[in-house]
Motif scaffolding. Structure first.
Motif, PDB file in Angstrom:
ATOM      1  N   LEU A 106       0.944  -0.974   0.056  1.00  0.00           N
ATOM      2  CA  LEU A 106      -0.021   0.138   0.036  1.00  0.00           C
ATOM      3  C   LEU A 106       0.800   1.103   0.005  1.00  0.00           C
ATOM      4  O   LEU A 106       1.972   1.424   0.654  1.00  0.00           O
ATOM      5  CB  LEU A 106      -0.844   0.073   1.302  1.00  0.00           C
ATOM      6  CG  LEU A 106      -1.694  -1.289   1.437  1.00  0.00           C
ATOM      7  CD1 LEU A 106      -2.730  -1.001   2.701  1.00  0.00           C
ATOM      8  CD2 LEU A 106      -2.403  -1.757   0.417  1.00  0.00           C
TER       9      LEU A 106
ATOM     10  N   VAL B 247      -0.002   4.900   0.514  1.00  0.00           N
ATOM     11  CA  VAL B 247      -1.111   5.781   0.805  1.00  0.00           C
ATOM     12  C   VAL B 247      -0.812   7.277   0.482  1.00  0.00           C
ATOM     13  O   VAL B 247      -1.778   7.889  -0.041  1.00  0.00           O
ATOM     14  CB  VAL B 247      -1.246   5.699   2.631  1.00  0.00           C
ATOM     15  CG1 VAL B 247      -2.446   7.106   2.792  1.00  0.00           C
ATOM     16  CG2 VAL B 247      -1.570   4.455   3.006  1.00  0.00           C
TER      17      VAL B 247
ATOM     18  N   ARG C  29      -2.836   7.790  -3.139  1.00  0.00           N
ATOM     19  CA  ARG C  29      -4.172   7.462  -2.997  1.00  0.00           C
ATOM     20  C   ARG C  29      -5.000   8.243  -4.036  1.00  0.00           C
ATOM     21  O   ARG C  29      -4.961   9.303  -4.120  1.00  0.00           O
ATOM     22  CB  ARG C  29      -4.568   7.374  -1.922  1.00  0.00           C
ATOM     23  CG  ARG C  29      -5.048   8.496  -0.947  1.00  0.00           C
ATOM     24  CD  ARG C  29      -5.130   8.483   0.539  1.00  0.00           C
ATOM     25  NE  ARG C  29      -4.695   9.716   1.003  1.00  0.00           N
ATOM     26  CZ  ARG C  29      -5.493  10.361   1.575  1.00  0.00           C
ATOM     27  NH1 ARG C  29      -6.892  10.371   1.696  1.00  0.00           N
ATOM     28  NH2 ARG C  29      -5.072  11.705   2.481  1.00  0.00           N
ATOM     29  N   LEU C  30      -6.129   7.680  -4.393  1.00  0.00           N
ATOM     30  CA  LEU C  30      -6.953   8.325  -5.210  1.00  0.00           C
ATOM     31  C   LEU C  30      -6.664   9.292  -6.496  1.00  0.00           C
ATOM     32  O   LEU C  30      -7.212  10.272  -6.694  1.00  0.00           O
ATOM     33  CB  LEU C  30      -7.997   9.210  -4.346  1.00  0.00           C
ATOM     34  CG  LEU C  30      -8.872   8.563  -3.324  1.00  0.00           C
ATOM     35  CD1 LEU C  30      -9.321   9.744  -2.367  1.00  0.00           C
ATOM     36  CD2 LEU C  30      -9.748   7.466  -3.663  1.00  0.00           C
TER      37      LEU C  30
ATOM     38  N   HIS D 104      -8.079   3.932  -2.539  1.00  0.00           N
ATOM     39  CA  HIS D 104      -7.969   4.697  -1.427  1.00  0.00           C
ATOM     40  C   HIS D 104      -6.673   4.374  -0.546  1.00  0.00           C
ATOM     41  O   HIS D 104      -6.377   5.080   0.460  1.00  0.00           O
ATOM     42  CB  HIS D 104      -9.229   4.695  -0.529  1.00  0.00           C
ATOM     43  CG  HIS D 104      -9.726   3.378  -0.220  1.00  0.00           C
ATOM     44  ND1 HIS D 104     -10.042   2.387  -1.130  1.00  0.00           N
ATOM     45  CD2 HIS D 104      -9.782   2.843   0.776  1.00  0.00           C
ATOM     46  CE1 HIS D 104     -10.466   1.379  -0.526  1.00  0.00           C
ATOM     47  NE2 HIS D 104     -10.155   1.547   0.613  1.00  0.00           N
ATOM     48  N   TYR D 105      -6.209   3.314  -1.129  1.00  0.00           N
ATOM     49  CA  TYR D 105      -4.895   3.036  -0.276  1.00  0.00           C
ATOM     50  C   TYR D 105      -3.606   3.312  -1.289  1.00  0.00           C
ATOM     51  O   TYR D 105      -2.669   2.989  -0.910  1.00  0.00           O
ATOM     52  CB  TYR D 105      -4.696   1.522   0.156  1.00  0.00           C
ATOM     53  CG  TYR D 105      -5.628   0.924   1.075  1.00  0.00           C
ATOM     54  CD1 TYR D 105      -5.889   1.820   2.129  1.00  0.00           C
ATOM     55  CD2 TYR D 105      -6.635  -0.171   0.928  1.00  0.00           C
ATOM     56  CE1 TYR D 105      -7.007   1.468   3.252  1.00  0.00           C
ATOM     57  CE2 TYR D 105      -7.436  -0.423   2.032  1.00  0.00           C
ATOM     58  CZ  TYR D 105      -7.895   0.392   3.152  1.00  0.00           C
ATOM     59  OH  TYR D 105      -8.677  -0.089   3.977  1.00  0.00           O
TER      60      TYR D 105
ATOM     61  N   ASP E  13     -15.834  -1.143  -0.787  1.00  0.00           N
ATOM     62  CA  ASP E  13     -15.082  -0.310  -0.191  1.00  0.00           C
ATOM     63  C   ASP E  13     -15.197   1.071  -0.822  1.00  0.00           C
ATOM     64  O   ASP E  13     -14.916   2.265  -0.248  1.00  0.00           O
ATOM     65  CB  ASP E  13     -13.685  -0.702  -0.439  1.00  0.00           C
ATOM     66  CG  ASP E  13     -13.081  -1.605   0.420  1.00  0.00           C
ATOM     67  OD1 ASP E  13     -13.834  -2.031   1.439  1.00  0.00           O
ATOM     68  OD2 ASP E  13     -11.892  -2.304   0.434  1.00  0.00           O
TER      69      ASP E  13
ATOM     70  N   MET F  97     -16.946   6.439  -1.251  1.00  0.00           N
ATOM     71  CA  MET F  97     -15.970   7.595  -1.999  1.00  0.00           C
ATOM     72  C   MET F  97     -16.715   7.840  -3.355  1.00  0.00           C
ATOM     73  O   MET F  97     -15.932   8.397  -4.175  1.00  0.00           O
ATOM     74  CB  MET F  97     -14.668   6.728  -1.959  1.00  0.00           C
ATOM     75  CG  MET F  97     -14.016   7.197  -0.824  1.00  0.00           C
ATOM     76  SD  MET F  97     -12.589   6.197  -0.740  1.00  0.00           S
ATOM     77  CE  MET F  97     -12.870   4.755   0.455  1.00  0.00           C
TER      78      MET F  97
ATOM     79  N   LEU G 222     -16.136  11.323  -4.431  1.00  0.00           N
ATOM     80  CA  LEU G 222     -14.748  11.486  -4.424  1.00  0.00           C
ATOM     81  C   LEU G 222     -14.220  11.068  -5.883  1.00  0.00           C
ATOM     82  O   LEU G 222     -13.311  12.087  -6.694  1.00  0.00           O
ATOM     83  CB  LEU G 222     -13.908  11.318  -3.271  1.00  0.00           C
ATOM     84  CG  LEU G 222     -13.990  11.944  -2.080  1.00  0.00           C
ATOM     85  CD1 LEU G 222     -13.188  11.321  -1.051  1.00  0.00           C
ATOM     86  CD2 LEU G 222     -13.378  13.252  -2.132  1.00  0.00           C
TER      87      LEU G 222
END
Lengths: 284, 494
Positions: free
Chosen positions: A46, A48, A51-52, A65-66, A238, A242, A245
């Protein structure tokens, strides 16, 4: 019997359902197979800080998201879905088909009654509900998802093979086999099974697509494959908070499920059209 | 023609319906909560959701937490402490009645405290009452509590939801029909849906502005988001999905309230189980974790890193995050020294909240980097309480400890992480004997240092209070000094 229609490949390619279904299925099976050796990024790692991210040359479908690469997740997810559904359908066939053949061989007897009423019992529960019940009792995980989906596949194959076998048991060539002294087990195996194989293959394709849906559904409610194993259903779950977003996080695994299921259904339809002698007559 | 009329009538009905709703909002409030309480008796359950419904609303104690975390008078209007710190004399409020009409007096205090400290008590925080030697009613308005040894945090202890005053007649049925002395009386509980409270006409203090308060339980973050957006819920004080806060912030209809909680979130380690009984292994776990990545990934950046079991907003806070900084190289070295250079396989049991589930995936990934293969096991709350909290049948877990100033749990041998240290117990004993604020803070700092040195758990972050409310609803708590939704000061702005 097998002379009634031919297996020329070109005939298959001219069937639009079969062609489109085969292409879609091949894409996802291909993705799953490739993921065994290679994915664009390691999904166990991961990151972070990344992310996204939106789709880019580094991450063709963006990141989740990770900070995991979404394409890699889809590939590994395809592997999870296909493996779970394939094994589950296999379990259903291996148990269901012999049960159906046995019931047909003892048609009208108490064994037939027992097997078919047991099937009715399993059938009485909605498939996904049964699967949720089983995984809730035995704990979440890919193996239990296989067992759960496998169990609701048993009556499907048992009924189908019994129905197919029943009509065959009255035919002359079976009579001839009986006169020749062959037992019920041998007749079922040598004469009936090959003649209902096309029915079973078509049904297996349809059940396979239902299995993928079931696996996605179980994972969505958290009862399927557990992290860090990727699964389309859990990716959907998950990402649902979101969706405003990063809508691609929900859209992409959703599309993957839809296209795979659509592909398998079309493939099943096409196979049925192509292998059913009656459909051949309709076409002419 | 008749069809058009039907549509017009339907539209009119809709309009009427919506104005009626808007009117109803002025006097009542609907508060969203993620978890439903298992019962409504704060003196017989550990679940935070119980206090979040009834604390300060239905039940009151001798003292209480104010919004800023200070301890203020509640049913005890004033008190005096003897010079030796052993005797507390409380003067109780006048004209207080329970919601069932029975009068409140010193005997109820004696009953409540005696019941909580009794051998067979089912109180979830019995340790709060441990030091009480005797409780006596001097007269109906005066209670004298004698301690067996001086306890500097006694008034603090009495402010907890577990120390509220209940009546003897109703104590047995509080789980389903709570009867307290608070500004709201219990009205209705629709299991699986909501609890409704109504303003009590007989309240002894200043009456609250709201006539009714409904606590609605919505476990699913997406449904919570939709309910907030649709206006079905007026406030969600602990909103479960931090990623949605950005959207609420952009919407003028809502106010986003970010505060701190008492929730120290830890990666709980089973200290009694090999290989975690080796401090080097625990230290290795601590150094393997990148707290900032964890906070960004699990909480979308809301949250403060902690290096010990202590809230950063407390005056005695000691920043120890550097002691267990992110250093995977050091982790690998430590594991090697402990003879585990081949790596280990462990289980990581996760309760349902998203900070735990998401945090768990990130922690598992970070542990894998140093050779600790953590298999994630997701559990429902009931399973978690049974397997992890009660039976300590786990390797690692992630959970937030939401009780205020709860560092003393490390002095309990049978607490789920099974830490046993005579040194730490000595520090806690010293704390109990000290009532001077500055001296207490010094001792608390030593306590933080002790558990950080022993790497009892991997200390992750302080859980933020990420709330969202209708912009016109005022008076909600910003921070969470205790687990509560105090509705006494909440009102609708005109």
């Amino acid at each position: 019997m097998s002379g009634a229609y031919s297996h020329r490949p070109r005939r298959y390619l001219r069937n639009p359902s079969f062609l489109l279904g085969a292409i879609l299925t091949a894409i996802f099976v291909g993705l799953a197979l490739v993921s065994l050796f290679w994915t664009p990024a390691d999904i166990a790692r991961l990151n972070v800080s990344a992310r996204l991210l939106p789709p880019s040359p580094q991450n063709w479908l963006g990141t989740d998201h990770y900070g995991r690469d979404l394409l890699s997740m889809i590939m590994v997810g395809a592997r999870t879905s296909i493996a779970v559904a394939l094994i589950a359908v296999g379990v259903g066939m291996v148990i269901g088909v012999p049960l159906g053949l046995w019931a047909a061989a003892r048609r009208g007897g108490w064994i037939d009654e027992l097997i078919m009423r047991f099937n009715d019992l399993v059938f009485a529960f909605p498939a996904l509900l049964l699967a949720i019940m089983i995984t809730a009792v035995f704990g979440p995980g890919a193996v239990n998802a296989i067992v759960a989906i496998g169990i609701f596949n048993i009556p499907v194959f048992a009924r189908l093979s019994r129905a197919g076998a029943l009509s065959l048991w009255t035919r002359d060539f079976i009579m001839a086999a009986r006169v020749a002294g062959k037992g019920a087990v041998r007749i079922s195996y040598e004469h009936i099974l090959p003649n209902i194989a096309n029915l079973l293959i078509v049904q297996a394709t349809i059940q396979f697509s239902l299995g993928i849906l079931a696996e996605a559904g179980l994972s969505y409610v958290g009862l399927g494959a557990q992290p860090p194993l990727a699964s389309w259903g859990r990716m959907l779950a998950d990402s649902q908070t979101m969706i405003a977003l990063a809508p691609q996080l929900a859209l992409i695994p959703g599309l993957a499920i839809v296209l795979t299921v659509l592909g398998l259904n079309l493939l099943g339809d096409g196979l049925r059209d192509l292998t059913d002698p009656r459909m051949e007559a309709v076409r002419r | 023609m008749s069809k058009r009329f039907a549509i017009g009538a339907a539209a009119a009905a809709l309009l009427l319906g919506s104005t009626a709703l808007a009117g109803a909002q002025e006097t009542g409030a609907t508060i969203g909560m993620q978890l439903e309480p298992p019962n409504l008796d704060p003196t017989a359950g550990a679940a935070a959701a119980i206090d979040e419904v009834v604390y300060a609303n239905v039940f009151e104690g001798l003292t209480r937490f104010a919004a800023d975390g200070t301890i203020v008078p509640a049913l005890a209007r004033e008190w005096s402490i003897s010079d030796d710190g052993l005797t507390y004399t409380f003067t109780l409020a006048d004209d207080v009645t329970f919601h069932d009409g029975s009068a409140f007096d010193a005997e109820d205090v004696v009953f409540s405290l005696t019941r909580a400290m009794a051998e067979e008590s089912t109180n979830a925080q019995k340790v709060l009452f441990e030091d009480i030697a005797s409780v006596e009613a001097i007269d109906p308005a005066t209670v004298e509590v004698t301690l067996s040894e001086p306890n500097g945090s006694f008034l603090f202890n009495m402010a907890w939801g577990d120390a509220v005053i209940v009546a003897e007649e109703s104590a047995g049925s509080n789980a389903t029909n709570p009867v307290g002395t608070g500004p709201f009386r219990f009205e209705n509980w629709v299991q699986g849906d909501s609890v409704t409270l109504a303003r009590s006409d007989t309240y002894w203090g200043e009456p609250p502005a709201l006539e009714t308060v409904t606590f609605k339980f919505i476990a699913d973050p997406t449904a919570a988001f939709a309910a907030m957006m649709a206006g079905d819920i007026d406030a969600f004080p602990n909103f479960p999905a931090p990623e949605n806060l950005v959207q609420f912030e952009a919407d003028p209809r809502f106010a986003v309230i970010i505060g701190s909680t008492e929730g120290e979130t830890v990666l709980g380690i089973n200290n009694s189980k090999a290989p975690f009984d080796d401090v080097r292994v625990r230290e290795a776990i601590a150094h393997a974790i990148d707290r900032q990545a964890l906070i960004d990934g699990a909480l979308f950046g809301y949250g403060t890193p902690i290096g010990s079991h202590f809230a950063p907003h407390h005056p005695a806070y000691l920043d120890l995050t550097e002691q267990s900084n992110y250093d995977p190289e050091r982790s690998r070295t430590l594991l090697e020294e402990a003879g585990l250079s081949d790596g280990i396989s462990v289980t990581l049991k996760l309760p349902p909240p998203s900070y735990a589930r998401r945090g768990g995936e990130i922690v598992a990934s970070q542990l894998r980097e140093v050779g600790i293969n953590a298999e994630i096991v997701t559990l429902e709350w009931a399973q978690w309480l049974e397997q992890v909290f009660t039976n300590a049948d786990f390797d690692l877990t992630i959970v937030s400890h939401t009780e205020p100033l709860d560092i003393n749990i490390y002095a309990r041998d049978d607490y789920y992480f099974r830490y046993q240290s005579d040194q730490f117990k000595a520090i806690m004993a010293e704390l109990d004997e000290t009532s001077d604020e500055a001296a207490r803070n010094e001792i608390l700092k030593r306590a933080q240092q002790q558990i950080a040195d022993d790497y009892v758990n991997a200390f992750l972050f302080q859980l933020p209070k990420t709330g969202v409310a209708d912009a016109r609803l005022k008076g909600l708590w910003e921070n969470a000094p205790t687990q509560a939704n105090d509705m006494t000061g909440v009102y609708w702005e005109e």
